[in-house]
Design a protein around this motif. Sequence first.
Motif, short mmCIF file in Angstrom:
data_model
loop_
_atom_site.label_atom_id
_atom_site.label_comp_id
_atom_site.label_asym_id
_atom_site.label_seq_id
_atom_site.Cartn_x
_atom_site.Cartn_y
_atom_site.Cartn_z
N ILE A 236 0.83 -1.21 0.00
CA ILE A 236 0.00 0.00 0.00
C ILE A 236 0.87 1.26 0.00
CG2 ILE A 236 -1.65 1.34 1.37
CD1 ILE A 236 -2.82 -1.35 2.33
N VAL A 237 1.86 1.30 0.89
CA VAL A 237 2.69 2.52 0.98
C VAL A 237 3.56 2.68 -0.26
CG1 VAL A 237 4.80 1.64 2.13
CG2 VAL A 237 3.96 3.93 2.63
N GLY A 238 3.92 1.57 -0.90
CA GLY A 238 4.72 1.67 -2.12
C GLY A 238 4.00 2.44 -3.20
N PHE A 239 2.69 2.22 -3.33
CA PHE A 239 1.91 2.98 -4.29
C PHE A 239 1.93 4.47 -3.95
CE2 PHE A 239 -0.67 -1.09 -4.88
CZ PHE A 239 -0.07 -1.40 -6.09
N GLY A 240 1.99 4.77 -2.65
CA GLY A 240 1.99 6.16 -2.23
C GLY A 240 3.31 6.86 -2.47
N PHE A 241 4.40 6.32 -1.90
CA PHE A 241 5.65 7.08 -1.96
C PHE A 241 6.33 7.04 -3.31
CE2 PHE A 241 7.98 3.15 -0.65
CZ PHE A 241 9.15 3.27 -1.42
N SER A 242 6.03 6.04 -4.15
CA SER A 242 6.63 6.04 -5.48
C SER A 242 6.05 7.15 -6.35
CB SER A 242 6.42 4.68 -6.16
OG SER A 242 5.05 4.39 -6.33
N ASN A 243 4.91 7.68 -5.96
CA ASN A 243 4.30 8.80 -6.66
C ASN A 243 4.55 10.14 -5.98
OD1 ASN A 243 2.37 7.85 -9.04
ND2 ASN A 243 2.23 6.31 -7.44
N ALA A 244 4.65 10.13 -4.65
CA ALA A 244 4.81 11.38 -3.90
C ALA A 244 6.26 11.73 -3.61
CB ALA A 244 4.03 11.30 -2.59
N ASN A 245 7.14 10.73 -3.67
CA ASN A 245 8.55 10.88 -3.31
C ASN A 245 8.74 11.08 -1.81
OD1 ASN A 245 10.07 10.72 -5.89
ND2 ASN A 245 8.75 12.44 -6.45
N LEU A 246 10.00 11.21 -1.40
CA LEU A 246 10.34 11.23 0.02
C LEU A 246 11.05 12.54 0.35
CD1 LEU A 246 11.39 7.50 0.02
CD2 LEU A 246 9.31 8.45 1.02
N GLY A 247 11.78 12.60 1.48
CA GLY A 247 12.34 13.89 1.87
C GLY A 247 13.63 13.80 2.65
N LEU A 248 13.77 14.66 3.63
CA LEU A 248 15.03 14.86 4.35
C LEU A 248 15.50 13.62 5.10
CD1 LEU A 248 17.32 16.68 5.35
CD2 LEU A 248 15.76 17.59 7.09
N VAL A 249 14.59 12.83 5.63
CA VAL A 249 15.01 11.60 6.32
C VAL A 249 15.84 10.74 5.38
CG1 VAL A 249 14.30 9.51 7.55
CG2 VAL A 249 12.98 11.62 7.82
N HIS A 250 15.33 10.55 4.18
CA HIS A 250 16.04 9.72 3.21
C HIS A 250 17.31 10.40 2.72
CE1 HIS A 250 12.77 6.87 3.22
NE2 HIS A 250 13.50 6.09 2.43
N GLY A 251 17.31 11.71 2.65
CA GLY A 251 18.53 12.42 2.28
C GLY A 251 19.65 12.15 3.25
N ILE A 252 19.33 12.15 4.53
CA ILE A 252 20.34 11.86 5.56
C ILE A 252 20.72 10.38 5.54
CG2 ILE A 252 20.81 11.83 8.04
CD1 ILE A 252 18.96 14.28 8.31
N ALA A 253 19.71 9.51 5.41
CA ALA A 253 19.98 8.07 5.42
C ALA A 253 20.84 7.65 4.24
CB ALA A 253 18.66 7.30 5.43
N HIS A 254 20.57 8.20 3.06
CA HIS A 254 21.39 7.88 1.89
C HIS A 254 22.85 8.22 2.14
CE1 HIS A 254 17.78 8.19 -1.12
NE2 HIS A 254 17.77 7.08 -0.43
N THR A 255 23.08 9.36 2.75
CA THR A 255 24.45 9.82 3.00
C THR A 255 25.14 8.93 4.04
OG1 THR A 255 23.74 12.06 2.49
CG2 THR A 255 25.85 11.82 3.58
N LEU A 256 24.41 8.58 5.10
CA LEU A 256 24.96 7.69 6.12
C LEU A 256 25.33 6.34 5.54
CD1 LEU A 256 22.49 8.53 9.03
CD2 LEU A 256 24.96 8.91 9.09
N SER A 257 24.47 5.80 4.68
CA SER A 257 24.73 4.49 4.09
C SER A 257 25.91 4.54 3.12
CB SER A 257 23.47 3.99 3.37
OG SER A 257 22.42 3.76 4.28
N ALA A 258 26.00 5.64 2.36
CA ALA A 258 27.08 5.75 1.38
C ALA A 258 28.45 5.80 2.04
CB ALA A 258 26.87 7.00 0.51
N HIS A 259 28.55 6.53 3.14
CA HIS A 259 29.84 6.72 3.79
C HIS A 259 30.18 5.62 4.80
CE1 HIS A 259 31.14 10.63 2.22
NE2 HIS A 259 29.86 10.97 2.21
N PHE A 260 29.15 5.11 5.49
CA PHE A 260 29.43 4.19 6.61
C PHE A 260 28.71 2.86 6.48
CE2 PHE A 260 29.94 8.56 8.18
CZ PHE A 260 31.27 8.50 8.56
N HIS A 261 28.05 2.63 5.34
CA HIS A 261 27.41 1.33 5.06
C HIS A 261 26.36 0.96 6.09
CE1 HIS A 261 30.59 1.09 2.11
NE2 HIS A 261 31.49 1.16 3.06
N LEU A 262 25.71 1.95 6.67
CA LEU A 262 24.63 1.67 7.61
C LEU A 262 23.47 1.01 6.88
CD1 LEU A 262 26.25 3.55 9.49
CD2 LEU A 262 24.08 4.62 10.16
#
Length: 381
Positions: A248-274
């Motif tokens: 259900i949520v996949g239908f929602g966020f794939s159309n609405a996109n995400l925000g700052l939480v994911h911006g921070i999480a992407h950076t944390l994962s890229a640098h520290f493999h979280l």
Amino acid sequence: MAKEFYASSDVVFGKDAVHKLSEILKAYKAKSVMVVYGSSVKRVGIAQKVLNEVEKAQVKITVFEGVIPNPTNEVVEEAAEIARRENVDVFVAVGGGSCIDLTKAVNILMTNEGPIGRYGGIGLVKTPVLPLIAIPTTAGTSSEITNVVALTDTKAVCKYVIIDNKITANKVIADPEFTKSTPPSVTAATGMDAITHAVESYISNMATPLTEYHSLKSLQIFHKNLPLAVKDGSDMAAREQMMLGCIIVGFGFSNANLGLVHGIAHTLSAHFHLAHGMANAAVLPYVMEYNAESCPEKMVELARAIELSVTGNLEEDKYLLSRELLRLTKELQIKTLSQQGIEEKDFEMLADDVLKEPVLNFNPRQGITKEDILSILKKAF
């Protein structure tokens, strides 16, 4: 104003859904199938159950077991080379978000020139891809239902996304039994990832009534069932609801996109493999607290959806959700950033890179500064 809402995948949902796999492969007239999974899926026996069904379709089978968390460009290119060599004409992805994202990326390279990094962005995939069947084993990322791939560029040291309607899985086989072996910590992290998708898509500046409905409904499902699934992994009613919520949520966020939480999480994962879910969960309450200033009414709507005690005082009520999310992360024993190995000396570098994240364009509070991000990181530390 007219709004677009895209939904594509054909979903087979419920116990023993995997038994439909051979029938689906025959319908595609598959001759050479690549089955993609990781070591944990193999260890608990899920991979073999899927392979048994693929064998019934009497096709050539190629297995790729090299799935890694936060898949990299290099792994995508490696798997694509094998798939081309074996003349693969259908893909089956069995696993969590990393597995399904990896397979979607490999599929791009079967009909489009490499390297994979050239497709980072929105709508850059030129040629339609091959059939892909996604079989999720976690309830969190919703990769099985979305038009998004998240990859790590090890040279640029960043995580980036490919967004294109052409790459969505054609078929989804969602069997809640396949999530039963997921450990409590992974259930918690992936579940908080799903909650992040629900709340970020609801307050996104790209949200529409159609996406908002999916975001609210899924949040209600997650808030009720995630603690139950973490407490007792054999609670199949809760497991089933979590998997349903992810679709259900996949239908929602794939159309609405995400925000700052994911911006921070992407950076944390890229640098520290979280792990992506853990990175999201660690900062989620504090980003929602930060965003409350720009969308107080929506924060109250989210609070009401999960039956928090709304007082009628907007200035107070807009923080109910962020407080509840903080309480939930503590109940589920989500690790803080310091417990995940991040050091305060890393904050400056992280904040600089977060500001480069395209996903910030969809965040409801704009004008994000380096100081804002540093403040969030310190709270999450």
